[in-house]
Design a protein around this motif. Structure first.
Motif, PDB file in Angstrom:
ATOM      1  N   VAL A   1       0.828  -1.211   0.000  1.00 34.02           N
ATOM      2  CA  VAL A   1       0.000   0.000   0.000  1.00 34.02           C
ATOM      3  C   VAL A   1       0.860   1.258   0.000  1.00 34.02           C
ATOM      4  O   VAL A   1       0.500   2.270  -0.614  1.00 34.02           O
ATOM      5  CB  VAL A   1      -0.989   0.011   1.187  1.00 34.02           C
ATOM      6  N   ARG A   2       2.013   1.204   0.656  1.00 34.01           N
ATOM      7  CA  ARG A   2       2.898   2.365   0.642  1.00 34.01           C
ATOM      8  C   ARG A   2       3.461   2.607  -0.749  1.00 34.01           C
ATOM      9  O   ARG A   2       3.508   3.737  -1.232  1.00 34.01           O
ATOM     10  CB  ARG A   2       4.035   2.184   1.654  1.00 34.01           C
ATOM     11  N   MET A   3       3.904   1.553  -1.423  1.00 27.84           N
ATOM     12  CA  MET A   3       4.488   1.734  -2.756  1.00 27.84           C
ATOM     13  C   MET A   3       3.463   2.276  -3.740  1.00 27.84           C
ATOM     14  O   MET A   3       3.802   3.087  -4.621  1.00 27.84           O
ATOM     15  CB  MET A   3       5.078   0.419  -3.265  1.00 27.84           C
ATOM     16  N   ASP A   4       2.215   1.846  -3.612  1.00 28.55           N
ATOM     17  CA  ASP A   4       1.169   2.409  -4.474  1.00 28.55           C
ATOM     18  C   ASP A   4       1.051   3.919  -4.265  1.00 28.55           C
ATOM     19  O   ASP A   4       0.933   4.694  -5.229  1.00 28.55           O
ATOM     20  CB  ASP A   4      -0.169   1.726  -4.198  1.00 28.55           C
ATOM     21  N   ARG A   5       1.090   4.349  -3.009  1.00 29.96           N
ATOM     22  CA  ARG A   5       0.957   5.781  -2.712  1.00 29.96           C
ATOM     23  C   ARG A   5       2.221   6.555  -3.109  1.00 29.96           C
ATOM     24  O   ARG A   5       2.125   7.660  -3.677  1.00 29.96           O
ATOM     25  CB  ARG A   5       0.663   5.971  -1.221  1.00 29.96           C
ATOM     26  N   HIS A   6       3.400   5.985  -2.830  1.00 31.42           N
ATOM     27  CA  HIS A   6       4.644   6.617  -3.274  1.00 31.42           C
ATOM     28  C   HIS A   6       4.592   6.863  -4.781  1.00 31.42           C
ATOM     29  O   HIS A   6       4.922   7.952  -5.264  1.00 31.42           O
ATOM     30  CB  HIS A   6       5.845   5.717  -2.963  1.00 31.42           C
ATOM     31  N   SER A   7       4.186   5.839  -5.530  1.00 29.95           N
ATOM     32  CA  SER A   7       4.171   5.928  -6.990  1.00 29.95           C
ATOM     33  C   SER A   7       3.150   6.948  -7.481  1.00 29.95           C
ATOM     34  O   SER A   7       3.430   7.731  -8.406  1.00 29.95           O
ATOM     35  CB  SER A   7       3.872   4.550  -7.587  1.00 29.95           C
ATOM     36  N   ALA A   8       1.970   6.959  -6.877  1.00 35.15           N
ATOM     37  CA  ALA A   8       0.931   7.906  -7.285  1.00 35.15           C
ATOM     38  C   ALA A   8       1.361   9.344  -7.010  1.00 35.15           C
ATOM     39  O   ALA A   8       1.172  10.240  -7.848  1.00 35.15           O
ATOM     40  CB  ALA A   8      -0.376   7.589  -6.570  1.00 35.15           C
ATOM     41  N   ASN A   9       1.932   9.589  -5.827  1.00 37.46           N
ATOM     42  CA  ASN A   9       2.398  10.939  -5.505  1.00 37.46           C
ATOM     43  C   ASN A   9       3.520  11.376  -6.442  1.00 37.46           C
ATOM     44  O   ASN A   9       3.566  12.527  -6.900  1.00 37.46           O
ATOM     45  CB  ASN A   9       2.883  10.992  -4.053  1.00 37.46           C
ATOM     46  N   ALA A  10       4.444  10.443  -6.725  1.00 34.18           N
ATOM     47  CA  ALA A  10       5.567  10.778  -7.601  1.00 34.18           C
ATOM     48  C   ALA A  10       5.074  11.163  -8.989  1.00 34.18           C
ATOM     49  O   ALA A  10       5.587  12.113  -9.605  1.00 34.18           O
ATOM     50  CB  ALA A  10       6.530   9.599  -7.685  1.00 34.18           C
ATOM     51  N   ALA A  11       4.084  10.445  -9.503  1.00 35.96           N
ATOM     52  CA  ALA A  11       3.568  10.750 -10.834  1.00 35.96           C
ATOM     53  C   ALA A  11       2.999  12.168 -10.895  1.00 35.96           C
ATOM     54  O   ALA A  11       3.199  12.900 -11.885  1.00 35.96           O
ATOM     55  CB  ALA A  11       2.499   9.730 -11.227  1.00 35.96           C
TER      56      ALA A  11
END
Length: 384
Positions: A256-266
């Protein structure tokens, strides 16, 4: 591992692999076995194979089994730091006269370890663009034993086709080592693509909360695993029980953290790409990023690491780092909080003046899981 959890999707393995409820109390979280030695039932009569915590500790075993499951390996080994893991690996597989191929864009600590420590053992090294198969082939020598890859790389976010380089490396009789720290096993699994060993700084995304230092090796080669385990015990830089427990706790929320990291980075990449103070954005998710198609093929997502070059040069890049407030100025990466740094003067200072020197106008972001609008406002203000 209990048969119930011996297979499953990533998110299930992250929570259950190596972490059966305590058989005595039923505790659903593995206890911290903060102990140095274990009672033996007679000379050589070990309970569960435990005698001394440098050799093995139940909490560390839980982490190592979990890491092996997440990376699809036969064995995982946990260390006191990422560099301790790298040191153990290099001492295990290299001998005087051997040769290592390094990527042209590598973590400064890895570069320092190989060029300032390992080289003194009589090991040679050279640099290749691991994103270019021809460059890898040209760098190989008869004495090459290791090809080292970071993908995405640190700090330029370079992408290497793991499966392709694995074929090249295998044909040369060398081992392919992939540092999977930036991607994490959630986004990428190098062993399934042909790598021989996966390296992690568990300090980063696996731990996820900037409160632990650790490292790991994972391999599917049982013979190599046995050699690595011997050297892990002989060298002694093992992960302690509490550090192992902290990494295990972090792994439970990795997906769940990696999903959020990736979404924020995009979202951040969109803003940076349109900003007049930014001359270039480096992110595997950008269609024009070198290796984008490869990243899309071998990764589940593009991750939370973003680098960009500031139009005003090095001093302007340093000023951006200094002006940020929600982004904390600091080294490391992969925590829930966002970090900003100047690689040339911070994490990659050891590469200054070498073939691995990074541009002075480069800024690296570790995008956290805060409200993305707060991050965007902070960056916009820092860019002026």
């Amino acid at each position: 591992m209990n048969e119930q959890h011996s297979a499953g999707r990533f998110e299930t393995l992250a929570i259950h692999a190596g972490q059966e409820p305590d058989p005595l109390t039923g505790a659903v979280v593995p206890p911290i076995h903060q102990v140095s030695t274990f009672k033996q039932d007679g000379v050589g009569g070990l309970r569960g194979g435990y005698e001394y915590s440098r050799s093995a500790n139940p909490t560390r075993t839980a982490l190592e089994e979990n890491l092996a499951a997440l990376e699809g390996g036969s064995r995982g080994l946990a260390f006191a730091s990422g560099l301790a893991a790298e040191d153990c690996l290099l001492r295990t597989v290299l001998r005087p006269g051997d040769h290592v191929v390094l990527p042209g864009d590598a973590y400064g600590g890895t570069f320092r370890l190989i060029t300032k420590v390992v080289e003194r053992w009589g090991v040679a090294w050279s640099v290749a663009d691991t994103g270019d198969p021809a460059s890898v082939r040209a760098a190989l020598r008869p004495e090459t034993k290791v090809v080292w890859v970071e993908t995405p790389s640190n700090p330029l976010l370079g992408i290497t086709d793991i499966a392709l380089v694995a074929e090249i490396t295998r044909s040369a009789g060398a081992r392919l080592v992939v540092d999977n720290t930036f991607a994490s096993p959630y986004l990428q699994q190098p062993l399934a693509l042909g790598a021989d060993v996966v390296v992690h700084s568990t300090t980063k995304y696996l731990g996820g909360h900037s409160d632990v230092i650790g490292g790991a090796l994972v391999t599917a080669d049982q013979g190599l695993a046995d050699e690595l385990a011997f050297h892990q015990n002989a060298l002694g830089a093992v992960a302690g029980p509490f550090d192992s427990w902290l990494v295990l706790r972090g792994i439970k929320t990795l997906a769940v953290r990696m999903d959020r990291h990736s979404a924020n980075a995009a979202r951040i990449v969109e803003t940076l790409s349109a900003h007049r103070a930014v001359s270039q954005v480096l992110y595997p998710g950008l269609p024009d990023h070198p290796g984008h198609e490869t990243a899309a093929k071998q990764m589940r997502g593009f991750g939370g690491m973003v680098s960009f070059r500031v139009a005003g040069g090095e001093e302007a890049a340093v000023a951006v780092c200094d002006r940020a407030r929600v982004f904390t100025l600091g080294e490391s990466l992969g925590g829930v909080e966002s970090l900003i740094e100047h690689p040339g003067r911070m994490t990659h200072a050891s590469a200054a003046g070498s073939a691995l020197e990074v541009p002075g106008d480069l800024v690296r972001l570790s995008v956290g899981i805060e409200a993305v609008d707060d991050l965007l406002e902070d960056l916009t203000r820092a860019l002026g």
